[in-house]
Motif scaffolding. Structure first.
Motif, PDB file in Angstrom:
ATOM      1  N   ARG A  26       0.828  -1.208   0.000  1.00 39.74           N
ATOM      2  CA  ARG A  26       0.000   0.000   0.000  1.00 39.74           C
ATOM      3  C   ARG A  26       0.864   1.260   0.000  1.00 39.74           C
ATOM      4  N   ALA A  27       1.933   1.236   0.792  1.00 40.77           N
ATOM      5  CA  ALA A  27       2.820   2.390   0.851  1.00 40.77           C
ATOM      6  C   ALA A  27       3.497   2.628  -0.496  1.00 40.77           C
ATOM      7  N   ARG A  28       3.915   1.559  -1.148  1.00 40.23           N
ATOM      8  CA  ARG A  28       4.569   1.698  -2.457  1.00 40.23           C
ATOM      9  C   ARG A  28       3.602   2.225  -3.506  1.00 40.23           C
ATOM     10  N   ASP A  29       2.372   1.752  -3.462  1.00 41.38           N
ATOM     11  CA  ASP A  29       1.365   2.230  -4.421  1.00 41.38           C
ATOM     12  C   ASP A  29       1.136   3.731  -4.269  1.00 41.38           C
ATOM     13  N   VAL A  30       1.023   4.195  -3.005  1.00 47.13           N
ATOM     14  CA  VAL A  30       0.784   5.623  -2.751  1.00 47.13           C
ATOM     15  C   VAL A  30       1.969   6.453  -3.226  1.00 47.13           C
ATOM     16  N   LEU A  31       3.175   5.992  -2.913  1.00 42.35           N
ATOM     17  CA  LEU A  31       4.373   6.728  -3.316  1.00 42.35           C
ATOM     18  C   LEU A  31       4.556   6.732  -4.832  1.00 42.35           C
ATOM     19  N   PHE A  32       4.202   5.645  -5.456  1.00 46.34           N
ATOM     20  CA  PHE A  32       4.316   5.551  -6.916  1.00 46.34           C
ATOM     21  C   PHE A  32       3.394   6.564  -7.589  1.00 46.34           C
ATOM     22  N   VAL A  33       2.160   6.688  -7.089  1.00 46.63           N
ATOM     23  CA  VAL A  33       1.214   7.661  -7.632  1.00 46.63           C
ATOM     24  C   VAL A  33       1.718   9.087  -7.382  1.00 46.63           C
ATOM     25  N   GLU A  34       2.264   9.330  -6.181  1.00 44.92           N
ATOM     26  CA  GLU A  34       2.773  10.660  -5.843  1.00 44.92           C
ATOM     27  C   GLU A  34       3.958  11.028  -6.737  1.00 44.92           C
ATOM     28  N   GLN A  35       4.801  10.062  -7.047  1.00 52.33           N
ATOM     29  CA  GLN A  35       5.935  10.322  -7.929  1.00 52.33           C
ATOM     30  C   GLN A  35       5.453  10.783  -9.305  1.00 52.33           C
TER      31      GLN A  35
END
Length: 226
Positions: A26-35
């Motif tokens: 979940r954390a990676r998904d959020v960070l990926f979208v933010e990137q």
């Protein structure tokens, strides 16, 4: 250079660093979208201000981690010494993952094992109601080829007949009762029947022979009474 643009680029660099360190899906998904949002915002800002776009190597696309699910460990073996109860869990390739991925939490009457990200899965095992108290601070785990060894330090150096209280209660319930108030031979017959049912072929032949010989002696004794 536009100050706002500089701040956006700093935010982007920090998000990339966090994305490399994140392990939770979940954390990676959020960070990926933010990137991706920051990269788009930077590109738009550069167009608005006329700032030349920095020539950068395309950043590696970090795919969101595949969903990792947890499987329950049901099979294990156990042994004991004077000081330790030892539980052996077979997990193929466990020695190849980071040691920190193999975690065990102990209490006085339980332990919980969690092996993270082994062959794309988490593996979990919880043992509650240990037969006797253990010393959590002196208990540990060892990683061996294809095996995790959980070592529970006994509080007292007594032999354990079972690993858990539940196992003891189950086994005790299955034991034939020796009813001395009823037929004195009934309890013994129950024991013999259980041994016969659970025994191998040799054991069954031995018991059958003993029973036949016993019956023959009994019949001879009855005939002599006449």
């Amino acid at each position: 250079m536009d100050t706002a643009l500089v701040e956006l680029q700093k935010d982007l660099e920090e998000v990339k660093v966090l994305l490399q360190k994140a392990t939770r899906k979940r954390a990676r998904d959020v960070l990926f979208v933010e990137q991706r949002k920051l990269e788009t915002e930077i590109a738009n800002r550069q167009q608005q201000t006329g700032e030349p776009a920095e020539v950068q190597k395309p950043s590696a696309i970090v795919n969101p981690m595949a969903s990792t699910y947890t499987v329950k460990i049901n099979n294990y073996g156990w042994d004991q010494s004077d000081k330790f109860v030892k539980i052996y869990i077979t997990l193929k390739g466990v020695q190849s993952i980071p040691a920190d991925n193999v975690q065990v939490q102990f209490t006085e009457r339980s332990f919980e094992l969690l092996v993270k990200d082994l062959n794309g899965k988490n593996h979990a095992m919880t043992v509650n109601n240990l037969l006797k108290p253990i010393s959590p601070e002196n208990s540990s785990r060892k990683i061996k080829p294809d095996t995790v060894l959980v070592m529970c330090r006994k509080k007292s150096e007594h032999k354990w007949e079972y690993l858990t209280q539940v196992e003891k209660q189950t086994k005790d319930k299955d034991k034939p009762s020796l009813d001395t108030d009823g037929d004195p031979s009934a309890g013994l017959m129950n024991v013999l029947k259980k041994i016969y049912d659970e025994g191998d072929d040799e054991m069954k032949r031995t018991l059958t022979k003993a029973w036949v010989e016993s019956r023959e002696k009994q019949m001879k004794g009855e005939n002599m009474d006449f």
